[in-house]
Design an enzyme around this catalytic site. Structure first.
Site, PDB file in Angstrom:
ATOM      1  N   HIS A 142       0.845  -1.203   0.000  1.00 13.24           N
ATOM      2  CA  HIS A 142       0.000   0.000   0.000  1.00 13.24           C
ATOM      3  C   HIS A 142       0.883   1.258   0.000  1.00 13.24           C
ATOM      4  CE1 HIS A 142      -3.315   2.668   1.603  1.00 13.24           C
ATOM      5  NE2 HIS A 142      -2.273   3.267   2.155  1.00 13.24           N
ATOM      6  N   GLU A 143       1.898   1.259   0.857  1.00 15.65           N
ATOM      7  CA  GLU A 143       2.779   2.441   0.937  1.00 15.65           C
ATOM      8  C   GLU A 143       3.592   2.607  -0.348  1.00 15.65           C
ATOM      9  OE1 GLU A 143       2.270   4.468   3.177  1.00 15.65           O
ATOM     10  OE2 GLU A 143       1.138   3.224   4.565  1.00 15.65           O
ATOM     11  N   HIS A 146       1.652   4.370  -2.907  1.00 14.29           N
ATOM     12  CA  HIS A 146       1.683   5.827  -2.737  1.00 14.29           C
ATOM     13  C   HIS A 146       2.920   6.395  -3.429  1.00 14.29           C
ATOM     14  CE1 HIS A 146      -1.712   6.711  -0.298  1.00 14.29           C
ATOM     15  NE2 HIS A 146      -1.330   5.989   0.743  1.00 14.29           N
ATOM     16  N   GLU A 220      -6.093   7.204  -1.219  1.00 14.37           N
ATOM     17  CA  GLU A 220      -5.943   6.068  -0.307  1.00 14.37           C
ATOM     18  C   GLU A 220      -6.582   4.822  -0.905  1.00 14.37           C
ATOM     19  OE1 GLU A 220      -4.214   5.668   2.381  1.00 14.37           O
ATOM     20  OE2 GLU A 220      -3.541   7.735   2.361  1.00 14.37           O
TER      21      GLU A 220
END
Lengths: 306, 188
Positions: A142-143, A146, A220
């Site tokens: 997930h990071e 980003h 997100e």
């Protein structure tokens, strides 16, 4: 060779994000138009805000690391964390970011840096203790999403207007306080536009704040989606989210209040440096919405081979 | 990734390049001539298994495909949750091994799991030193050597030597920061 892909994009999410970006852009134009029509020299304001955001943009990795007390670790110090990041980067074909650990018990992770070459991925010792390897991998992917989406650059740009409007509000307020609103005849011409500018700036600030928050939530969801598709394990990310938010909900009120005070201290909360996994602040979509999306991806992945 | 994909937060999963695997047999001849390293007959495909029935069904198909041959075939899951589908064949017939590995890759990619492929590893040894793994990164279409010598230690000078020998035959990864270690990989 024909290759099928199980990895589809979500047109609805893309459409909502495009609309939000369009509205932020439209707000920019309208605000500049009002300022010009009121005859304000915006140069000073724009330079100050630009300087702030320039620093924010270029030092985002260092600011966020310092804020969280994170420390860059070598592969020897944290072989497991590095191993996970190595493999995810090889799967996604992206350069490996620096890896940091923050010695904090609150379960959280964030990624920052203006582009993939200058990125840092940081996990707290709290999250590493609470999650198993699969879940930690979900959080890190997930990071990394980003980082791939360049969210620091996009959000810095999007929040620029809010910072300008906030600064002008303050300038107008103080110049009104120290001489704008007295009864002398020669100042009467100056007072009316000052109030207009202040009201417009407040309005712009509020609108821009709401819009950047909405944009942040969409990003997100995008990161959840890309991260889950990268590992092929949406359920691992879902269980990590549940663990992390469940833990945060159990933190005593004293900690929560001090966290809020810290947030209010910032000039504008939209200026936050990192993109953290916790849904403590409204920059993140509600947990149910994220879990629902992950469940949909899980179903898509489970469809049998044709 | 294009500008719009970045702006809209749509990462496209990296597509694997499968055909570069067939460059290996000719590179093996160079490696034997240059460093006296021979294939051990062990090769493996590393893949991140996705959850759900789609991947499980595919795994059964691959099992059947590989069981049809007489060579040894094993599958292990490592500490990071990645599956290593390992093939142990005749050390003299590298082309056969490469064909087998390619068929595993191709069935994964055809079923839509191409982005889940991490790497292919083929092991060489025979000059008295520690065994050398040649790792193929699908997403980059490049190769790099990996020589583990103990827990979390690798022999960098030997790796650089392999790069020097193979530089012309294989597309060796130029960015050294992408020579990711794969500790505990089968055959090493």
């Amino acid at each position: 060779m024909a290759t099928r892909s199980r990895f589809r994009s979500d047109p609805g999410l893309v459409a909502r994000m495009t609309l939000t970006m369009f509205l932020i852009g439209a707000l920019y134009v309208a605000f500049i138009a009002v300022l010009l029509s009121q005859g304000v020299s915006t140069v000073v304001v724009v330079i100050i805000a630009g300087g702030l955001l320039f620093a924010q943009y270029f030092f985002s990795d260092k600011i966020a690391l310092y804020g969280m007390g994170g420390r860059i670790v070598t592969p020897e110090e944290a072989p497991e964390l590095h191993g996970i990041v190595d493999r995810l980067c090889a799967l996604a074909d992206m350069p490996k970011p620096r890896v940091a650990i923050a010695d904090v018990d609150m379960p959280n992770a964030f990624a920052t840096g203006r582009n993939p070459r200058n990125a840092v991925v940081c996990a707290t010792t709290g999250i590493m203790r609470r999650l198993d390897t699969e879940e930690l991998e979900g959080v890190l992917s997930h990071e990394l999403s980003h980082v791939a989406h360049r969210d620091v650059a996009v959000m810095t740009l999007a929040s620029f207007l809010g910072v300008v409007a906030g600064l002008i509000t303050r300038f107008a307020y103080y110049s009104g306080l120290f001489g704008g609103f007295d009864d002398r005849d020669d100042d009467r011409n100056g007072a009316a536009p000052l109030i207009v500018i202040m009201l417009v700036s407040i309005l712009v600030y509020v609108l821009s704040f709401i819009l950047t928050r909405a944009l942040s939530r969409y990003r997100e969801l995008s990161a959840d989606r890309s991260g889950a598709l990268l590992t092929g394990r949406p359920s691992a990310l879902a269980s990590a989210l549940q663990k992390v938010t469940g833990e945060i909900a159990r933190i005593p009120t004293r900690d929560l209040r001090s966290a809020e005070a810290f947030n209010a201290f910032f000039f504008t909360p939209a200026l936050s440096n990192g993109f953290s996994i916790s849904s403590l602040f409204s920059t993140h979509p509600p947990l149910e919405k994220r879990l629902e999306q992950l469940a949909r991806i899980s179903v898509q992945l489970g469809q049998p081979v044709a | 990734m294009g500008l719009f994909d970045t702006l809209l937060g749509r990462t496209k999963p990296a597509k694997p390049d499968l055909d570069a695997l067939f460059a290996l047999p000719s590179a093996a001849i160079t490696l034997e001539a240059g460093m006296q390293l021979k294939p051990t007959g062990v090769g493996s495909v590393c893949v991140k298994p996705a959850e759900g029935a789609g991947f499980a069904g595919l795994r059964e198909q691959i099992d059947q495909l590989l069981a049809a041959d007489n060579d040894k075939y094993t599958e292990v899951t490592d500490g990071f949750g990645f599956s290593w589908i390992t093939r142990e064949g005749d050390p003299g017939d590298l082309a056969d091994l490469v064909t087998d590995l390619h068929s595993v890759n191709a069935s994964l990619a055809d079923a839509g799991f191409g982005p889940a492929l991490l790497c292919t590893l083929v092991v060489f040894s025979g000059d008295g030193g520690p065994p050398v793994g040649l790792v193929y990164l699908y997403k980059r279409g490049t190769w790099y050597p990996f020589v583990p010598t103990g827990k979390d230690r690798r022999d960098n000078s030997r790796e650089l030597q392999v790069r020097a020998v193979l530089g012309k035959d294989l597309n060796v990864e130029t960015d050294l920061s992408r020579w990711f270690p794969v500790w505990g990989a089968p055959g090493l």
